[in-house]
Design a protein around this motif. Structure first.
Motif, short mmCIF file in Angstrom:
data_model
loop_
_atom_site.label_atom_id
_atom_site.label_comp_id
_atom_site.label_asym_id
_atom_site.label_seq_id
_atom_site.Cartn_x
_atom_site.Cartn_y
_atom_site.Cartn_z
N VAL A 92 -5.22 -26.21 -45.96
CA VAL A 92 -5.48 -27.13 -44.85
C VAL A 92 -5.13 -26.39 -43.57
O VAL A 92 -4.03 -25.83 -43.45
CB VAL A 92 -4.66 -28.42 -44.97
N TYR A 93 -6.07 -26.37 -42.65
CA TYR A 93 -5.89 -25.66 -41.39
C TYR A 93 -5.59 -26.65 -40.27
O TYR A 93 -6.27 -27.68 -40.13
CB TYR A 93 -7.15 -24.86 -41.05
N TYR A 94 -4.57 -26.31 -39.49
CA TYR A 94 -4.10 -27.17 -38.41
C TYR A 94 -4.21 -26.44 -37.08
O TYR A 94 -3.84 -25.26 -36.99
CB TYR A 94 -2.64 -27.56 -38.61
N CYS A 95 -4.66 -27.14 -36.05
CA CYS A 95 -4.55 -26.60 -34.71
C CYS A 95 -3.30 -27.19 -34.05
O CYS A 95 -2.86 -28.29 -34.41
CB CYS A 95 -5.79 -26.90 -33.88
N ALA A 96 -2.75 -26.45 -33.13
CA ALA A 96 -1.50 -26.87 -32.48
C ALA A 96 -1.49 -26.38 -31.04
O ALA A 96 -2.14 -25.37 -30.70
CB ALA A 96 -0.31 -26.31 -33.25
N ALA A 97 -0.72 -27.06 -30.22
CA ALA A 97 -0.63 -26.74 -28.79
C ALA A 97 0.82 -26.61 -28.36
O ALA A 97 1.69 -27.37 -28.81
CB ALA A 97 -1.32 -27.82 -27.97
N SER A 98 1.05 -25.66 -27.46
CA SER A 98 2.37 -25.46 -26.89
C SER A 98 2.22 -25.17 -25.41
O SER A 98 1.28 -24.47 -25.02
CB SER A 98 3.07 -24.29 -27.58
N PRO A 99 3.09 -25.71 -24.57
CA PRO A 99 3.01 -25.39 -23.14
C PRO A 99 2.95 -23.88 -22.93
O PRO A 99 3.67 -23.12 -23.58
CB PRO A 99 4.29 -25.99 -22.57
N ALA A 100 2.07 -23.46 -22.04
CA ALA A 100 1.82 -22.04 -21.84
C ALA A 100 3.10 -21.28 -21.56
O ALA A 100 3.95 -21.71 -20.76
CB ALA A 100 0.83 -21.85 -20.70
N GLY A 101 3.24 -20.16 -22.24
CA GLY A 101 4.42 -19.32 -22.08
C GLY A 101 4.05 -17.88 -21.82
O GLY A 101 2.88 -17.57 -21.56
#
Length: 124
Positions: A92-101
């Motif tokens: 199962v493939y998940y996309c994820a987001a994180s505040p730009a660093g």
């Protein structure tokens, strides 16, 4: 930010799939994006990440040269082009987001928002 992954399916060994992740709710270009995967009975693992502008990418060794991550900030989407697929890519493939660093995020705890996952099955 809300994330919706799609594009998974059943493919034969050596085939290709393109995953898509649609984002909404926040300014998409404020976030670095990543793809992770989780195979049955295994822990979630990092696949690829792309920075907020799309100008910088980083891949797990297991997919380097076969997978390509990209993004379209105008369309609020991130993609994962998967070529030369192998049975061990089944997950199962998940996309994820994180505040730009300022560096690559490769650990799941570094990501604040997650999509629901899309299943990729590679038959031998």
């Amino acid at each position: 930010v809300q994330l919706q992954a799609s594009g998974g399916g059943l493919v034969q060994t050596g085939g290709s799939l393109r995953l898509s992740c649609a984002a909404s709710g926040r300014t998409f270009s404020d976030y670095d994006m990543g793809w992770f995967r989780q195979a049955p009975g295994k822990e979630r693992e990092f696949v690829a990440t792309i920075n907020w502008s799309g100008g910088s990418t980083y891949y797990a060794d297991s997919v380097k040269g076969r997978f390509t991550i990209s993004r379209d900030n105008a369309e609020n989407r991130v993609y994962l082009q998967m070529n030369s697929l192998k049975p061990e890519d089944t997950a199962v493939y998940y996309c994820a987001a994180s505040p730009a660093g300022s560096y690559y995020y490769t650990r799941s705890v570094q990501y604040h928002y997650w999509g629901q996952g899309t299943l990729v099955t590679v038959s031998s």
